[in-house]
Design an enzyme around this catalytic site. Structure first.
Site, PDB file in Angstrom:
ATOM      1  N   GLY A 180      38.672  32.790  39.996  1.00 46.87           N
ATOM      2  CA  GLY A 180      39.597  32.139  40.636  1.00 46.87           C
ATOM      3  C   GLY A 180      40.827  32.690  41.232  1.00 46.87           C
ATOM      4  O   GLY A 180      42.127  32.284  41.343  1.00 46.87           O
ATOM      5  N   SER A 181      41.012  33.971  41.771  1.00 47.21           N
ATOM      6  CA  SER A 181      42.143  34.618  42.493  1.00 47.21           C
ATOM      7  C   SER A 181      42.614  34.023  43.696  1.00 47.21           C
ATOM      8  O   SER A 181      43.671  33.707  44.040  1.00 47.21           O
ATOM      9  CB  SER A 181      41.808  36.137  42.451  1.00 47.21           C
ATOM     10  OG  SER A 181      41.185  36.477  43.649  1.00 47.21           O
ATOM     11  N   ASN A 182      41.491  33.571  44.338  1.00 48.20           N
ATOM     12  CA  ASN A 182      41.700  32.837  45.634  1.00 48.20           C
ATOM     13  C   ASN A 182      42.567  31.587  45.213  1.00 48.20           C
ATOM     14  O   ASN A 182      43.344  30.920  45.898  1.00 48.20           O
ATOM     15  CB  ASN A 182      40.635  32.673  46.480  1.00 48.20           C
ATOM     16  CG  ASN A 182      40.313  33.896  47.324  1.00 48.20           C
ATOM     17  OD1 ASN A 182      40.965  34.025  48.207  1.00 48.20           O
ATOM     18  ND2 ASN A 182      39.240  34.591  46.956  1.00 48.20           N
ATOM     19  N   LEU A 242      30.331  29.286  44.483  1.00 47.23           N
ATOM     20  CA  LEU A 242      28.871  30.138  44.847  1.00 47.23           C
ATOM     21  C   LEU A 242      27.568  29.228  44.922  1.00 47.23           C
ATOM     22  O   LEU A 242      26.816  29.557  44.357  1.00 47.23           O
ATOM     23  CB  LEU A 242      28.711  31.256  43.748  1.00 47.23           C
ATOM     24  CG  LEU A 242      29.617  32.451  43.820  1.00 47.23           C
ATOM     25  CD1 LEU A 242      29.408  33.379  43.017  1.00 47.23           C
ATOM     26  CD2 LEU A 242      29.704  33.154  45.392  1.00 47.23           C
ATOM     27  N   ASN A 259      36.078  27.390  53.606  1.00 44.93           N
ATOM     28  CA  ASN A 259      35.521  28.624  52.743  1.00 44.93           C
ATOM     29  C   ASN A 259      36.211  29.810  52.987  1.00 44.93           C
ATOM     30  O   ASN A 259      36.767  30.068  54.361  1.00 44.93           O
ATOM     31  CB  ASN A 259      34.100  28.722  52.970  1.00 44.93           C
ATOM     32  CG  ASN A 259      33.433  29.565  52.112  1.00 44.93           C
ATOM     33  OD1 ASN A 259      33.629  29.529  51.048  1.00 44.93           O
ATOM     34  ND2 ASN A 259      32.652  30.426  52.732  1.00 44.93           N
ATOM     35  N   HIS A 286      35.589  33.839  53.095  1.00 47.64           N
ATOM     36  CA  HIS A 286      34.353  34.879  52.747  1.00 47.64           C
ATOM     37  C   HIS A 286      34.947  36.316  53.105  1.00 47.64           C
ATOM     38  O   HIS A 286      35.616  36.502  54.039  1.00 47.64           O
ATOM     39  CB  HIS A 286      33.364  34.589  54.210  1.00 47.64           C
ATOM     40  CG  HIS A 286      32.190  35.431  54.207  1.00 47.64           C
ATOM     41  ND1 HIS A 286      30.965  34.976  53.238  1.00 47.64           N
ATOM     42  CD2 HIS A 286      31.698  36.294  54.829  1.00 47.64           C
ATOM     43  CE1 HIS A 286      30.221  36.154  53.218  1.00 47.64           C
ATOM     44  NE2 HIS A 286      30.516  37.171  54.336  1.00 47.64           N
ATOM     45  N   GLU A 337      41.929  38.162  51.602  1.00 46.20           N
ATOM     46  CA  GLU A 337      41.625  36.925  51.333  1.00 46.20           C
ATOM     47  C   GLU A 337      42.396  36.052  51.002  1.00 46.20           C
ATOM     48  O   GLU A 337      42.538  34.815  51.496  1.00 46.20           O
ATOM     49  CB  GLU A 337      40.361  37.005  50.464  1.00 46.20           C
ATOM     50  CG  GLU A 337      39.159  37.464  50.779  1.00 46.20           C
ATOM     51  CD  GLU A 337      37.930  37.465  49.727  1.00 46.20           C
ATOM     52  OE1 GLU A 337      37.815  36.495  49.040  1.00 46.20           O
ATOM     53  OE2 GLU A 337      37.418  38.702  49.339  1.00 46.20           O
TER      54      GLU A 337
END
Ligand code: GRF
Length: 232
Positions: free
Chosen positions: A14-16, A86, A103, A105, A175
């Protein structure tokens, strides 16, 4: 004005997700709210991150489409962020939230994307290919895998001594920046504009190197530095 309610979907650390929660909390994404965090897996750190911010969070089995749709309704969701989710979203959800699902990527799509390209495998493929640059892409989710329109890309130079792990680490940092800008655009109804003319974030330190590479980048989208990023 009512807030733009976001659902963040995760499957891992969950860093994003954290980057998005932080950007919402500190006002970099105004008038937005992370209304719910939904994980496809039990016991992942992303759930703890949500708990720490008093954000409703839960596990929904990836096959349980009914519960997913019901939960998105319950929280009056306006936009969905796949942050390391995922699994391929059910078509019913993709159709219902058309152009409202983003999303992130870990590559410069369409390169190194699609079925089988996830996690460290992406970076191993990048190194094996010998390309001088890689990066991250925030894109609209459509019915395909990693095939939706790119909104924002961030470029990362591949270094001589890079391993897949060292590359993954630098790409992950980009990201976070790319995803925050894409979610901001989603909350500000600028997605269609970006779909027509995507943006490309480059690293100031590497500006010279990247501009050598810029000829190819120009086709990918408008080239911006981190400085420009502040005024997007
Ligand atoms: C990220 O590399 C993302 O691009 C990929 O899965 C990873 C999730 O990392 N889809 P995190 O859970 O956001 O730290």
């Amino acid at each position: 004005m009512s807030s733009f309610n976001l659902a963040v979907l995760i499957s891992g650390s969950g860093s994003n997700q954290q980057a998005v929660m932080d950007a919402v909390a500190d006002g970099r994404i105004p008038n937005a709210k992370v209304a719910v965090v939904i994980s496809s897996r039990e016991g992942v750190y992303g759930l703890e991150r949500a708990e720490n911010r008093d954000i409703p969070n839960m596990v929904i089995d990836r096959h349980d489409i009914a519960t997913l749709l019901e939960t998105l309704e319950t929280y009056d969701i306006n936009g969905i962020v796949l942050a390391g989710y995922l699994t391929v979203l059910p078509q019913d959800v993709v159709d219902k939230y058309d152009k409202k699902i983003i999303n992130i990527h870990p590559a410069l799509l369409p390169m190194f994307g699609g079925k089988g390209f996830y996690g460290i495998r992406v970076h191993k493929a990048v190194l094996a290919s010998g390309v001088p640059y890689t990066g991250a892409t925030a894109h609209i989710v459509d019915r395909g895998v990693d095939t939706g329109a790119a909104l924002i890309r961030g470029v990362v130079r591949v270094l001589e001594d890079d391993t897949a792990e060292s590359l993954q680490k630098r790409v992950l940092e980009v990201e976070h920046r790319v995803l925050v800008q894409a979610v901001k655009a989603l909350a500000e109804s600028r997605v269609e504009e970006l779909m027509k003319k995507p943006m490309v974030l480059v690293d100031d330190k590497d500006k010279k190197g990247v501009f050598e590479f810029a000829q190819g980048l120009i086709e990918l989208g408008k080239v911006l530095t981190a400085e420009d990023e502040k005024s997007i």
